[in-house]
Design an enzyme around this catalytic site. Structure first.
Site, PDB file in Angstrom:
ATOM      1  N   LYS A  67      15.520  15.686 -53.278  1.00 41.13           N
ATOM      2  CA  LYS A  67      15.839  16.052 -51.893  1.00 41.13           C
ATOM      3  C   LYS A  67      16.158  17.540 -51.711  1.00 41.13           C
ATOM      4  CE  LYS A  67      17.617  11.614 -50.268  1.00 41.13           C
ATOM      5  NZ  LYS A  67      18.705  10.921 -49.546  1.00 41.13           N
ATOM      6  N   ASP A 100      18.592  11.036 -42.871  1.00 46.58           N
ATOM      7  CA  ASP A 100      19.788  10.301 -43.303  1.00 46.58           C
ATOM      8  C   ASP A 100      20.900  10.448 -42.265  1.00 46.58           C
ATOM      9  OD1 ASP A 100      18.696   9.381 -45.703  1.00 46.58           O
ATOM     10  OD2 ASP A 100      19.336  11.169 -46.804  1.00 46.58           O
ATOM     11  N   GLY A 240      26.074  -0.456 -45.720  1.00 47.36           N
ATOM     12  CA  GLY A 240      25.163   0.654 -45.452  1.00 47.36           C
ATOM     13  C   GLY A 240      23.691   0.316 -45.257  1.00 47.36           C
TER      14      GLY A 240
END
Ligand code: ATR
Length: 276
Positions: A67, A100, A240
């Site tokens: 990332k 995200d 989550g």
């Protein structure tokens, strides 16, 4: 064929292929497919070029440990640069963003969890915590970060202050943070993740703030030890999986230009998880 996929090293455990391929099928996008594309970290630039120029990929998701490493090879937007992590790339314009944050904030909204003007405790100081702190402070929360290595939390906040002008955040110890109170606690550490399901990022014996909501970014198991601890004192706990699904939904929209079938993606992710 319109190909998208996920790069990382390794990527075999990803739930994203199941989620996206179910979404393509649900919308009748028969000429789309989502594939695993492992790339070793030391050849990330070459790997991206190969997927784009020879693999015929339209875009990719990016997972650990790439990332941060893909940033020099894409036009990262403000959000991705501030967080220091790209999780979605569109090869058609070379752009990179971080969904995200969107996934997390969308999921809070979906559960009716309010953050504007609220005090929030963020546990952790890695990439996931960076995304959470960025989203929460931007939305108007005041954030206290607690981390096993407090220096890392200080560095994270200094970075976010420089890159995004975020001011409304500080670092405390767990007992100080609990004492100061909060309406929401977000676990952004990996503590409690399968197979270490008996572990919790919340030290036993530290009292939870009253009426607190716990959000655990861990989604395997769906109900974590941390969530159980909060529920035992009468608080509300959310896992989550929704964040994972909603970050995927945001990527789906970037690539296809269509709004994503979130419920379809949810059940595909859940099925893939239980098949593990
Ligand atoms: P990610 O990018 O997924 O957030 P990371 O950068 O490895 O992953 O960050 C993991 C986070 O979980 C960190 O906050 C880490 O604490 P440290 O900064 O002190 O390393 C936290 N973490 C991981 N294992 C932990 C453990 N056993 N106890 C407490 N915190 C832990």
């Amino acid at each position: 064929m319109n190909k998208v996929g996920i790069i990382g090293w390794p990527v075999t455990h990803s739930l994203s292929p199941a989620m996206h391929n179910a979404a393509f099928a649900a919308l009748g996008l028969n000429d789309w497919s989502y594939e695993l594309a492992p790339i070793p970290p030391d050849i990330v630039g070459k790997g991206l070029r190969t997927l784009r120029d020879e693999g015929g990929f339209i875009g990719v998701n990016v997972t650990v440990p790439l990332k941060e490493k893909v940033i020099p090879y894409v036009k990262a937007d403000e959000r991705a640069r501030a967080i220091g992590a790209v999780n979605t790339i569109d090869f058609r314009d070379g752009s990179g963003t971080n969904t995200d944050v969107l996934g997390f904030m969308d999921d809070l909204r979906a559960y009716g969890i309010e953050v504007v003007g609220h005090r929030v405790i963020v546990l952790g100081a890695g990439g996931a915590a960076r995304a959470a702190v960025y989203g929460l402070v931007r939305a108007g929360a005041s954030v206290t970060v607690v981390n096993r290595t407090p220096q890392r939390a200080q560095v994270m906040l200094a970075d976010l202050s420089l890159s995004a002008g975020l001011m409304n955040a500080d670092v405390k110890t767990l007992d100080e943070a609990a004492e100061a109170g909060a309406s929401l606690i977000v676990n952004c550490t990996s503590v409690g993740m399968w197979p270490n399901v008996q572990e919790s990022p919340w030290i036993k014996g530290v009292p939870f703030p009253k009426n607190v909501v716990a959000y655990d970014m861990v989604y395997r198991p769906e109900r974590t030890r941390f969530m159980e601890q909060v529920e035992q004192v009468g608080g509300r706990a959310v896992g989550g999986l929704g964040m994972l699904v909603r970050q995927g939904a945001a990527a789906f929209t970037i690539w296809t230009g269509l709004s994503a079938p979130v419920e379809v993606m949810f059940s595909a992710a859940r099925n893939a998880l239980s098949a593990r």
